[in-house]
Design an enzyme around this catalytic site. Structure first.
Site, short mmCIF file in Angstrom:
data_model
loop_
_atom_site.label_atom_id
_atom_site.label_comp_id
_atom_site.label_asym_id
_atom_site.label_seq_id
_atom_site.Cartn_x
_atom_site.Cartn_y
_atom_site.Cartn_z
N HIS A 10 0.85 -1.20 0.00
CA HIS A 10 0.00 0.00 0.00
C HIS A 10 0.88 1.24 0.00
CE1 HIS A 10 -3.91 -1.92 1.78
NE2 HIS A 10 -3.39 -2.64 0.80
N TYR A 30 -8.42 5.18 8.51
CA TYR A 30 -8.44 5.53 9.93
C TYR A 30 -9.46 6.67 10.10
CZ TYR A 30 -4.03 2.99 10.72
OH TYR A 30 -3.06 2.03 10.83
N PRO A 76 -2.26 -0.11 19.23
CA PRO A 76 -2.12 -0.55 17.84
C PRO A 76 -2.41 0.51 16.77
CG PRO A 76 -4.08 -1.53 18.83
CD PRO A 76 -3.38 -0.79 19.92
N LYS A 83 2.61 -0.61 14.94
CA LYS A 83 4.07 -0.61 15.13
C LYS A 83 4.65 -1.78 15.94
CE LYS A 83 5.57 2.78 12.85
NZ LYS A 83 5.34 2.07 11.62
N TYR A 103 4.92 6.28 10.00
CA TYR A 103 4.03 5.15 9.69
C TYR A 103 4.71 4.14 8.77
CZ TYR A 103 -0.35 2.71 8.83
OH TYR A 103 -1.31 1.74 8.76
P1 RFL Z 1 4.57 -12.06 20.93
O1 RFL Z 1 4.07 -12.07 19.56
O2 RFL Z 1 3.60 -11.83 22.04
O3 RFL Z 1 5.31 -13.46 21.17
C1 RFL Z 1 5.68 -13.91 22.44
C2 RFL Z 1 5.70 -15.41 22.43
O4 RFL Z 1 6.18 -15.87 23.69
C3 RFL Z 1 5.36 -16.95 24.12
N1 RFL Z 1 5.46 -17.02 25.59
C4 RFL Z 1 6.25 -17.90 26.23
N2 RFL Z 1 7.04 -18.87 25.78
C5 RFL Z 1 7.70 -19.62 26.69
N3 RFL Z 1 7.58 -19.42 28.03
C6 RFL Z 1 6.79 -18.47 28.53
N4 RFL Z 1 6.68 -18.29 29.82
C7 RFL Z 1 6.07 -17.66 27.61
N5 RFL Z 1 5.20 -16.63 27.74
C8 RFL Z 1 4.85 -16.26 26.51
C9 RFL Z 1 3.98 -16.60 23.61
O5 RFL Z 1 3.15 -17.76 23.53
C10 RFL Z 1 4.29 -16.00 22.25
O6 RFL Z 1 4.28 -16.96 21.23
O7 RFL Z 1 5.75 -11.00 21.16
P2 RFL Z 1 6.84 -10.38 20.12
O8 RFL Z 1 7.61 -11.46 19.42
O9 RFL Z 1 7.56 -9.35 20.90
O10 RFL Z 1 5.96 -9.68 18.98
C11 RFL Z 1 5.17 -8.55 19.27
C12 RFL Z 1 3.96 -8.52 18.31
O11 RFL Z 1 3.29 -9.77 18.36
C13 RFL Z 1 2.98 -7.38 18.68
O12 RFL Z 1 3.71 -6.22 19.00
C14 RFL Z 1 2.02 -7.05 17.50
O13 RFL Z 1 1.07 -8.08 17.31
C15 RFL Z 1 1.31 -5.73 17.76
N6 RFL Z 1 0.34 -5.38 16.72
C16 RFL Z 1 0.73 -4.81 15.53
N7 RFL Z 1 2.05 -4.63 15.28
C17 RFL Z 1 2.44 -4.13 14.06
O14 RFL Z 1 3.65 -3.95 13.86
N8 RFL Z 1 1.56 -3.84 13.06
C18 RFL Z 1 0.21 -4.01 13.24
O15 RFL Z 1 -0.56 -3.81 12.30
C19 RFL Z 1 -0.25 -4.48 14.52
N9 RFL Z 1 -1.55 -4.68 14.74
C20 RFL Z 1 -1.03 -5.63 16.93
C21 RFL Z 1 -1.95 -5.26 15.91
C22 RFL Z 1 -1.50 -6.26 18.08
C23 RFL Z 1 -2.84 -6.49 18.24
N10 RFL Z 1 -3.24 -7.14 19.42
C24 RFL Z 1 -3.95 -8.36 19.42
C25 RFL Z 1 -2.67 -6.72 20.68
C26 RFL Z 1 -3.31 -5.49 16.07
C27 RFL Z 1 -3.75 -6.08 17.24
C28 RFL Z 1 -5.23 -6.30 17.38
C1 PHB Z 2 -4.61 -4.78 11.22
O1 PHB Z 2 -4.77 -4.98 10.01
O2 PHB Z 2 -4.83 -5.65 12.08
C2 PHB Z 2 -4.20 -3.43 11.68
C3 PHB Z 2 -3.96 -2.43 10.77
C4 PHB Z 2 -3.58 -1.17 11.19
C5 PHB Z 2 -3.45 -0.92 12.55
C6 PHB Z 2 -3.68 -1.91 13.48
C7 PHB Z 2 -4.05 -3.19 13.05
O3 PHB Z 2 -3.11 0.33 12.96
#
Ligand code: RFL
Ligand code: PHB
Length: 394
Positions: A74, A203, A295, A299, A387
């Site tokens: 995009h 957004y 979120p 990031k 962004y």
């Molecule tokens: P994770 O992905 O949470 O992975 C951690 C892993 O550790 C495991 N774990 C353990 N393993 C062993 N022993 C233990 N005691 C443990 N405790 C936990 C877990 O099971 C898991 O597999 O952390 P990491 O690697 O730092 O990654 C971070 C990202 O996952 C997170 O920041 C993103 O998902 C945030 N986020 C977004 N980030 C973006 O860059 N772009 C996006 O568009 C975006 N959208 C989002 C998001 C997060 C969202 N939620 C659900 C909070 C949208 C949403 C809705």
């Molecule tokens: C997503 O596609 O899940 C998404 C996109 C943009 C955001 C957060 C989540 O800012």
């Protein structure tokens, strides 16, 4: 059973898996311990947006094949308010940087497959993970795997176990400087089986609250609406969710949201969190274990990847040239980008949501900021470069 590896990595999220891949490319062995099953980590719906630097890194290390085929590049996003659409041209404003929509669970599948192909190990379904001797030069990880008590001796431990993991608590309380902010709203996220209504993410700021239209594939759309973080998802029928989306996204030129069955819905809370420093002895925190952003800036995953790039370089320098200065500087190096990203995510969140206690003055401030952001090239450029993602040396 006793085991040994150079780098013990806790957590097979984007941070832990990418770290193991980068280290392996330098010939440094590591072992990834994950508390969930492979099926679970490969199906959890989370992020969608990859910034340019994350895409470039995946390309550089040859992990871009499926992303090129299935991801969508995009070049802009839309900010919508007062029923009007305003495009921010990321590509033009950043000299050719863009975002790629490629779901986190697909990223995880690619990383796990690549790691296993390298011959590397990931132990899934581990329990009772505990860290010891992290301040010494031989830290240990104790855990249970297939009913057997294990002890893993390491040179370094990478705490990549997310916000609810165990690693962070191994840093003595008096050494932890924690910074937090919780927001008085959450997001209700849905997956909808429908064709896309838009080519780029939308957004929306609206008096009923924020709304976001994102996508997963040509058949599956991801959308969010601001809601009460304490609300129960059972209170939201599909009809209510659709009505709310349509009301918030309505435009003066009658743009239409294409709708279909909602196949998943959940509510998530929003917070900002940072721990300083991100290291203690031989324990290094990376990703959500060290920091959380709301979120709205898309990031979290990208920041997790930036952390482990620094960590992999620092560990590599240690083994290849016996130098420790990058390891010593790890936290300071990462925190610069972390705080920049915290600010951007907080700023986007503050500009686009309705706060329950806001008054007319506050709303005029938000409106003025939105107007400026879409009208001034300087302001739009600031949004665009954050962004699409600042360069790695940030
Ligand atoms: P994770 O992905 O949470 O992975 C951690 C892993 O550790 C495991 N774990 C353990 N393993 C062993 N022993 C233990 N005691 C443990 N405790 C936990 C877990 O099971 C898991 O597999 O952390 P990491 O690697 O730092 O990654 C971070 C990202 O996952 C997170 O920041 C993103 O998902 C945030 N986020 C977004 N980030 C973006 O860059 N772009 C996006 O568009 C975006 N959208 C989002 C998001 C997060 C969202 N939620 C659900 C909070 C949208 C949403 C809705
Ligand atoms: C997503 O596609 O899940 C998404 C996109 C943009 C955001 C957060 C989540 O800012």
């Amino acid at each position: 059973m006793d085991m040994r590896t150079r780098v013990g990595i806790i957590g097979a999220g984007p941070a832990g898996l990418m770290l193991s891949l980068l280290l392996s490319m330098e010939g440094i062995d590591s072992l990834v311990l994950e508390s969930r099953s492979r099926e679970e980590i490969e199906s959890t719906i989370r992020a969608g947006v990859l910034e340019q630097g994350t895409v470039d890194l995946m390309t550089d290390i040859g992990l871009d094949e499926r992303m090129q085929q299935e991801g969508a590049v995009h070049h802009g996003i839309e900010l919508r308010f007062d029923g009007e659409a305003h495009r921010i041209n990321l590509y033009e404003l950043t000299n050719g940087r863009a975002i790629t929509i490629y779901p986190q669970h697909e990223v995880i599948k690619d990383f796990v497959a690549a790691r296993l192909k390298q011959g590397g190990d990931i132990l899934f379904n581990v329990t009772d993970v505990q860290l010891s001797d992290v301040a010494s030069s031989q830290p240990h990880i104790h855990f249970v795997y297939e009913q057997e008590q294990m002890e893993l001796q390491c040179d370094f431990i990478a705490g990549c176990d997310g916000f609810h993991g165990v690693s962070r608590s191994s840093i003595p309380a008096e050494k932890q400087n924690v910074f937090t902010r919780s927001y008085p709203f959450g997001w209700l996220g849905i997956l909808m089986q429908a064709p896309p209504s838009t080519h780029e993410l939308i957004y929306t700021y609206h008096e009923r609250g924020f709304a976001l239209v994102s996508t997963r594939s040509p058949e599956l759309q991801r959308m969010y609406i601001q809601c009460d973080p304490q609300d129960d998802i059972a209170n939201w029928s599909d009809t209510m969710i659709l009505e709310e989306l349509q009301a918030r996204l309505a435009t003066t030129d009658n743009w239409k949201l294409l709708v279909g069955p909602i196949i998943q819905k959940s509510i998530l809370a929003m917070r900002s969190f940072v721990i300083e420093p991100m290291q203690y002895g031989r324990l290094f925190l990376a990703g959500d274990a060290a920091h959380i952003v709301p979120p709205t800036g898309a990031k979290g995953l990208n920041l997790a990847i930036a952390d482990v790039r620094h960590l992999a370089r620092a560990i590599t320098l240690f083994y290849q040239q016996n130098q420790t200065h990058l390891l010593e500087a790890y936290s300071t190096t990462c925190l610069r980008r972390v705080w920049r990203t915290e600010h951007f995510s907080w700023w986007m969140t503050s500009m686009l949501h309705r706060f329950p206690d806001d008054d007319a003055f506050q709303q005029r401030m938000q409106r003025a900021q939105l107007d400026y952001t879409v009208s001034s090239r300087a302001a739009a450029t600031s949004l665009a470069e954050n962004y699409a993602g600042l360069p790695f040396h940030w």
